[in-house]
Design a protein around this motif. Structure first.
Motif, mmCIF file in Angstrom:
data_model
loop_
_atom_site.group_PDB
_atom_site.id
_atom_site.type_symbol
_atom_site.label_atom_id
_atom_site.label_comp_id
_atom_site.label_asym_id
_atom_site.label_seq_id
_atom_site.Cartn_x
_atom_site.Cartn_y
_atom_site.Cartn_z
ATOM 1 N N ILE A 61 3.083 2.145 8.524
ATOM 2 C CA ILE A 61 2.127 1.775 7.469
ATOM 3 C C ILE A 61 2.672 2.118 6.077
ATOM 4 C CG2 ILE A 61 -0.144 2.233 6.455
ATOM 5 C CD1 ILE A 61 -1.285 2.499 9.241
ATOM 6 N N ASP A 62 2.773 3.419 5.773
ATOM 7 C CA ASP A 62 3.091 3.824 4.398
ATOM 8 C C ASP A 62 4.523 3.446 4.028
ATOM 9 O OD1 ASP A 62 0.574 5.211 3.623
ATOM 10 O OD2 ASP A 62 1.070 6.421 5.374
ATOM 11 N N GLY A 63 4.672 2.679 2.981
ATOM 12 C CA GLY A 63 5.990 2.239 2.537
ATOM 13 C C GLY A 63 6.476 0.979 3.222
ATOM 14 N N VAL A 64 5.660 0.459 4.170
ATOM 15 C CA VAL A 64 6.033 -0.769 4.880
ATOM 16 C C VAL A 64 4.902 -1.795 4.761
ATOM 17 C CG1 VAL A 64 6.580 -1.783 7.129
ATOM 18 C CG2 VAL A 64 7.639 0.379 6.429
ATOM 19 N N LEU A 65 3.725 -1.447 5.305
ATOM 20 C CA LEU A 65 2.540 -2.286 5.081
ATOM 21 C C LEU A 65 1.928 -1.998 3.711
ATOM 22 C CD1 LEU A 65 0.728 -2.371 8.537
ATOM 23 C CD2 LEU A 65 1.403 -4.346 7.172
ATOM 24 N N THR A 66 2.215 -0.816 3.172
ATOM 25 C CA THR A 66 1.802 -0.486 1.809
ATOM 26 C C THR A 66 3.055 -0.231 0.973
ATOM 27 O OG1 THR A 66 1.767 1.931 1.810
ATOM 28 C CG2 THR A 66 -0.068 0.817 2.891
ATOM 29 N N ASP A 67 2.863 -0.098 -0.354
ATOM 30 C CA ASP A 67 4.019 0.187 -1.221
ATOM 31 C C ASP A 67 4.346 1.680 -1.237
ATOM 32 O OD1 ASP A 67 2.015 1.286 -2.757
ATOM 33 O OD2 ASP A 67 2.173 -0.170 -4.386
ATOM 34 N N GLY A 68 3.632 2.449 -0.422
ATOM 35 C CA GLY A 68 3.928 3.872 -0.315
ATOM 36 C C GLY A 68 3.113 4.752 -1.241
ATOM 37 N N HIS A 69 2.360 4.108 -2.152
ATOM 38 C CA HIS A 69 1.520 4.896 -3.056
ATOM 39 C C HIS A 69 0.234 5.317 -2.363
ATOM 40 C CE1 HIS A 69 4.020 2.935 -6.204
ATOM 41 N NE2 HIS A 69 3.855 4.110 -6.790
ATOM 42 N N LEU A 70 -0.190 6.552 -2.588
ATOM 43 C CA LEU A 70 -1.505 7.017 -2.161
ATOM 44 C C LEU A 70 -2.296 7.328 -3.424
ATOM 45 C CD1 LEU A 70 -0.627 9.579 0.668
ATOM 46 C CD2 LEU A 70 -1.507 7.266 0.959
ATOM 47 N N TYR A 71 -3.476 6.748 -3.539
ATOM 48 C CA TYR A 71 -4.348 7.042 -4.679
ATOM 49 C C TYR A 71 -5.374 8.071 -4.196
ATOM 50 C CZ TYR A 71 -2.026 2.935 -6.434
ATOM 51 O OH TYR A 71 -1.050 2.042 -6.818
ATOM 52 N N ILE A 72 -5.356 9.246 -4.789
ATOM 53 C CA ILE A 72 -6.197 10.341 -4.316
ATOM 54 C C ILE A 72 -7.444 10.429 -5.194
ATOM 55 C CG2 ILE A 72 -6.249 12.772 -3.647
ATOM 56 C CD1 ILE A 72 -3.998 11.196 -2.287
ATOM 57 N N GLY A 73 -8.625 10.282 -4.557
ATOM 58 C CA GLY A 73 -9.898 10.335 -5.276
ATOM 59 C C GLY A 73 -10.327 11.763 -5.558
ATOM 60 N N PRO A 74 -11.429 11.911 -6.316
ATOM 61 C CA PRO A 74 -11.898 13.244 -6.733
ATOM 62 C C PRO A 74 -12.274 14.146 -5.563
ATOM 63 C CG PRO A 74 -13.498 11.536 -7.311
ATOM 64 C CD PRO A 74 -12.270 10.838 -6.865
#
Ligand SMILES: [Mg+2]
Length: 172
Positions: A23-36
């Motif tokens: 998933i991370d870096g393959v299906l996604t661009d590897g970014h994680l957006y962390i909420g409050p």
């Protein structure tokens, strides 16, 4: 192992029955957006989603193994039709072996696309080892094939198109 000439990639691709996805870096661009509250959000690429639906419709099985938990991602993957999903899996190899055996496949009939150190044991094992243009060197070093597109930007679609085309199952 190193990147193979295209005709050898196509030869291996003809035998593939299941493509395993990171998933991370393959299906996604590897970014994680962390909420409050610590909740994670990530982006998905619609063209990859279309490729996943296309692959399943054309009889190419798909499986997903990720080191991170994500219920939102599980929902999207299930909505796309993927039945083999292992999330929150620190060591990917046992999950791969379990899924491979459940599908009755050999390593030569499996491909994996992954971008980092946790993917290396799978990339060393499968018949077709695939990685993304912006992968970590560890994955690039053991890949048979590297996509032109970055992770989360069409790399998965490119991998699916390659396999379906080699099997003469890519609709024109
Ligand atoms: Mg990854």
């Amino acid at each position: 192992m190193s990147v193979l000439p295209r005709d050898q990639v196509d030869t291996r691709a003809r035998d593939i029955r299941c493509l395993f996805l990171d998933i991370d870096g393959v299906l996604t661009d590897g970014h994680l957006y962390i909420g409050p509250h610590g909740e994670e959000t990530k982006t998905n690429f619609v063209r990859d989603g279309y490729g996943i639906k296309l692959a399943l419709r054309q009889g190419l099985e798909l499986a997903v193994i990720s080191g991170r938990p994500s219920e939102a991602m599980r929902k999207r993957l299930e909505w796309l039709g993927i039945r083999h999903i292992a999330l929150d899996t620190e060591d990917k190899e046992p999950a791969y072996l379990r899924m491979r055996d459940a599908m009755g496949l050999t390593d030569a009939q499996c491909a994996h696309i992954g971008d980092d150190v946790p993917d290396v044991p799978l990339l060393r094992r499968v018949g077709l080892a695939m990685t993304v243009a912006d992968a970590h060197d560890s994955a690039r070093a053991v890949a048979h094939w590297i996509s032109r597109h970055d992770g989360g930007r069409g790399a998965v679609r490119e991998a699916i198109d390659l396999i379906l085309a080699a099997q003469d199952r890519l609709p024109r």
